[in-house]
Design a protein around this motif. Sequence first.
Motif, PDB file in Angstrom:
ATOM      1  N   ILE A   8       0.844  -1.182   0.000  1.00 52.40           N
ATOM      2  CA  ILE A   8       0.000   0.000   0.000  1.00 52.40           C
ATOM      3  C   ILE A   8       0.889   1.245   0.000  1.00 52.40           C
ATOM      4  O   ILE A   8       1.860   1.336   0.751  1.00 52.40           O
ATOM      5  CB  ILE A   8      -0.924   0.003   1.235  1.00 52.40           C
ATOM      6  N   GLU A   9       0.554   2.194  -0.827  1.00 53.60           N
ATOM      7  CA  GLU A   9       1.299   3.444  -0.925  1.00 53.60           C
ATOM      8  C   GLU A   9       1.320   4.141   0.431  1.00 53.60           C
ATOM      9  O   GLU A   9       0.306   4.167   1.134  1.00 53.60           O
ATOM     10  CB  GLU A   9       0.629   4.326  -1.983  1.00 53.60           C
ATOM     11  N   GLN A  10       2.445   4.737   0.796  1.00 50.30           N
ATOM     12  CA  GLN A  10       2.600   5.348   2.116  1.00 50.30           C
ATOM     13  C   GLN A  10       2.610   6.877   2.067  1.00 50.30           C
ATOM     14  O   GLN A  10       3.055   7.524   3.023  1.00 50.30           O
ATOM     15  CB  GLN A  10       3.898   4.844   2.759  1.00 50.30           C
ATOM     16  N   VAL A  11       2.152   7.465   0.969  1.00 54.72           N
ATOM     17  CA  VAL A  11       2.147   8.927   0.838  1.00 54.72           C
ATOM     18  C   VAL A  11       0.786   9.403   0.355  1.00 54.72           C
ATOM     19  O   VAL A  11      -0.004   8.638  -0.195  1.00 54.72           O
ATOM     20  CB  VAL A  11       3.235   9.414  -0.144  1.00 54.72           C
ATOM     21  N   SER A  12       0.545  10.695   0.574  1.00 51.58           N
ATOM     22  CA  SER A  12      -0.637  11.348  -0.004  1.00 51.58           C
ATOM     23  C   SER A  12      -0.243  12.777  -0.368  1.00 51.58           C
ATOM     24  O   SER A  12       0.120  13.046  -1.505  1.00 51.58           O
ATOM     25  CB  SER A  12      -1.811  11.322   0.981  1.00 51.58           C
ATOM     26  N   ILE A 143     -16.122  -1.497  -4.877  1.00 48.54           N
ATOM     27  CA  ILE A 143     -15.095  -2.258  -4.156  1.00 48.54           C
ATOM     28  C   ILE A 143     -13.760  -2.259  -4.894  1.00 48.54           C
ATOM     29  O   ILE A 143     -12.726  -1.872  -4.326  1.00 48.54           O
ATOM     30  CB  ILE A 143     -15.577  -3.695  -3.868  1.00 48.54           C
ATOM     31  N   PRO A 144     -13.703  -2.666  -6.182  1.00 48.45           N
ATOM     32  CA  PRO A 144     -12.407  -2.611  -6.884  1.00 48.45           C
ATOM     33  C   PRO A 144     -11.881  -1.198  -7.063  1.00 48.45           C
ATOM     34  O   PRO A 144     -10.658  -0.971  -7.059  1.00 48.45           O
ATOM     35  CB  PRO A 144     -12.697  -3.286  -8.227  1.00 48.45           C
ATOM     36  N   MET A 145     -12.777  -0.204  -7.233  1.00 49.80           N
ATOM     37  CA  MET A 145     -12.332   1.180  -7.376  1.00 49.80           C
ATOM     38  C   MET A 145     -11.584   1.637  -6.125  1.00 49.80           C
ATOM     39  O   MET A 145     -10.511   2.250  -6.207  1.00 49.80           O
ATOM     40  CB  MET A 145     -13.536   2.101  -7.600  1.00 49.80           C
ATOM     41  N   VAL A 146     -12.163   1.353  -4.966  1.00 51.20           N
ATOM     42  CA  VAL A 146     -11.561   1.779  -3.698  1.00 51.20           C
ATOM     43  C   VAL A 146     -10.254   1.035  -3.442  1.00 51.20           C
ATOM     44  O   VAL A 146      -9.272   1.622  -2.976  1.00 51.20           O
ATOM     45  CB  VAL A 146     -12.552   1.566  -2.538  1.00 51.20           C
ATOM     46  N   ILE A 147     -10.218  -0.244  -3.744  1.00 49.38           N
ATOM     47  CA  ILE A 147      -8.994  -1.033  -3.534  1.00 49.38           C
ATOM     48  C   ILE A 147      -7.841  -0.469  -4.365  1.00 49.38           C
ATOM     49  O   ILE A 147      -6.714  -0.320  -3.874  1.00 49.38           O
ATOM     50  CB  ILE A 147      -9.241  -2.517  -3.880  1.00 49.38           C
ATOM     51  N   LEU A 148      -8.105  -0.142  -5.621  1.00 45.73           N
ATOM     52  CA  LEU A 148      -7.064   0.446  -6.472  1.00 45.73           C
ATOM     53  C   LEU A 148      -6.556   1.758  -5.883  1.00 45.73           C
ATOM     54  O   LEU A 148      -5.352   2.026  -5.859  1.00 45.73           O
ATOM     55  CB  LEU A 148      -7.606   0.676  -7.882  1.00 45.73           C
ATOM     56  N   ALA A 149      -7.490   2.596  -5.417  1.00 41.75           N
ATOM     57  CA  ALA A 149      -7.099   3.884  -4.840  1.00 41.75           C
ATOM     58  C   ALA A 149      -6.284   3.695  -3.572  1.00 41.75           C
ATOM     59  O   ALA A 149      -5.323   4.436  -3.324  1.00 41.75           O
ATOM     60  CB  ALA A 149      -8.349   4.717  -4.540  1.00 41.75           C
ATOM     61  N   ILE A 150      -6.628   2.716  -2.757  1.00 39.11           N
ATOM     62  CA  ILE A 150      -5.887   2.452  -1.516  1.00 39.11           C
ATOM     63  C   ILE A 150      -4.451   2.042  -1.826  1.00 39.11           C
ATOM     64  O   ILE A 150      -3.497   2.574  -1.247  1.00 39.11           O
ATOM     65  CB  ILE A 150      -6.586   1.349  -0.689  1.00 39.11           C
ATOM     66  N   TYR A 151      -4.274   1.112  -2.740  1.00 40.92           N
ATOM     67  CA  TYR A 151      -2.929   0.641  -3.058  1.00 40.92           C
ATOM     68  C   TYR A 151      -2.120   1.695  -3.790  1.00 40.92           C
ATOM     69  O   TYR A 151      -0.892   1.729  -3.691  1.00 40.92           O
ATOM     70  CB  TYR A 151      -2.995  -0.658  -3.863  1.00 40.92           C
ATOM     71  N   GLY A 152      -2.793   2.549  -4.560  1.00 41.57           N
ATOM     72  CA  GLY A 152      -2.124   3.708  -5.101  1.00 41.57           C
ATOM     73  C   GLY A 152      -1.537   3.581  -6.487  1.00 41.57           C
ATOM     74  O   GLY A 152      -1.927   2.727  -7.282  1.00 41.57           O
ATOM     75  N   ASN A 287     -12.541   5.031 -12.573  1.00 43.76           N
ATOM     76  CA  ASN A 287     -13.066   5.817 -11.457  1.00 43.76           C
ATOM     77  C   ASN A 287     -12.128   5.823 -10.258  1.00 43.76           C
ATOM     78  O   ASN A 287     -12.270   6.652  -9.356  1.00 43.76           O
ATOM     79  CB  ASN A 287     -14.445   5.295 -11.032  1.00 43.76           C
ATOM     80  N   SER A 288     -11.168   4.908 -10.233  1.00 44.79           N
ATOM     81  CA  SER A 288     -10.195   4.895  -9.142  1.00 44.79           C
ATOM     82  C   SER A 288      -9.379   6.184  -9.128  1.00 44.79           C
ATOM     83  O   SER A 288      -8.889   6.616  -8.074  1.00 44.79           O
ATOM     84  CB  SER A 288      -9.267   3.684  -9.262  1.00 44.79           C
ATOM     85  N   LEU A 289      -9.224   6.843 -10.289  1.00 47.72           N
ATOM     86  CA  LEU A 289      -8.487   8.103 -10.354  1.00 47.72           C
ATOM     87  C   LEU A 289      -9.201   9.192  -9.553  1.00 47.72           C
ATOM     88  O   LEU A 289      -8.562   9.998  -8.868  1.00 47.72           O
ATOM     89  CB  LEU A 289      -8.321   8.561 -11.806  1.00 47.72           C
TER      90      LEU A 289
END
Length: 455
Positions: A8-12, A143-152, A287-289
Amino acid sequence: MAKNTREIEQVSYEFIPEKDRKGDPKELFFTWFAASTVSTTVVTGALTIILGLNFWWAALAIILGHFIGATFMALHSAQGPKLGLPQLIQSRAQFGYFGVIIPMVIVLTMYFGYGSMNTILVGQGIKETLGFNVNIIIVLSLIPMVILAIYGQHLIQKSMRIYTFFYVALFIVLTGLLFIYIDIDMLHEGSFHIGGFIASVSICITWQVTYNPYVSDHSRFMHPKDVKKTFFYTYLGSFLSSTWLMLLGAAIATTALNGNIMGAIKEMGMIGYVIVILLSLGVLVINSLNIYGAGIIVLSIASMFWDFKTSGRLRVIVYSVIGITLAISSTFGATNFMVYFQIYLEFVLFFIIPWSVINLVDFYLLKRNNFMSEQYLTKHSKFGKINRKGVFVYFIVIMLQIPFVNTELYQGIISLKMNGLDIAWMVGVLCAALFYIGVMWLTKRYLSYEDIKIK
């Protein structure tokens, strides 16, 4: 930050040090090519025909509009490798540490709006083709949209690469079907009129402009030496996919009944039916973007009031809340939401264009672009808490655009006298550039490079 797609990405909102910028600019081609390969792009292209142009004039307007719009977008993307920061955090140089909250909140509403709209389109598309319950599809699709956004970034780009190859094949098939089902003579129906042509160009420019607030969110992972490549691959990906799909939409619109583009594609036999389903499902990745960008802004605003570093756990919490919010807005307010959001989108552009021009003029023309990263991340920087010059120009330009607008909700007095022509975006671009340069020149209060430039 994440080193591979399993982390999971550690930045924002944070600055990305050069040693951690291992992104490949070529990946930006896939990201921005894929970003427009959705049903909305095809339907938007059809508007050029609905406005009364024939296909050939519509094609010219589409190509010209995306040529101009993608330039602005790619210029924003090229800022990422230079600064290593998310797009709107960069705007503290023009608006100040807290002043940037104004465009941040506006863009955040755009993220939630587009996120809900795209999610609704998935649900409605699957219902029309397969008959499934809209609300169930909306919830499951998030669900897949949010997962993609979480991992980054890493997982998003990998998905976009796969997505691009698959959908290029899909649109080649759709293009081939047009040669079978489209009557060539229908492409000549309609005529040239200046109002419809300018409106069509404007639609394509504004399509690209809505990407401006978040292109650097992805290009900040590129090394500073890759600035030119970042511009090129961002431009090429966005221009090619947007232009191609809108041309398809315009061609289909010449024979579609009542402007029903998806219905016209379904009439092309079983292959057309499958294409409609895949176009609806395609939003799952794209939509993950919107969700990814919304999370960056939420955490950026929070960082102004609390000291914290982004972690995997924090990303899971924030993006899950965003996903739940989208699910609620999409399932309980779908009908009214779609109507009012379309009107809102017409106005949100009047806020994005002045921000975009002020940012680009400051960065590229005034060359105020060599600041240390710490200046963007502290409220005690030389940018100030609120940059009155930038904020003043921003609001003045917004007000100056109003007389030129022509929307369903409001038509400006000058637009009325111009037979409905809407040139608000042109006014916004010109006035923002001239006023910002003028104010900066008159005040002569440029920041000192000697104090804050990167060593």
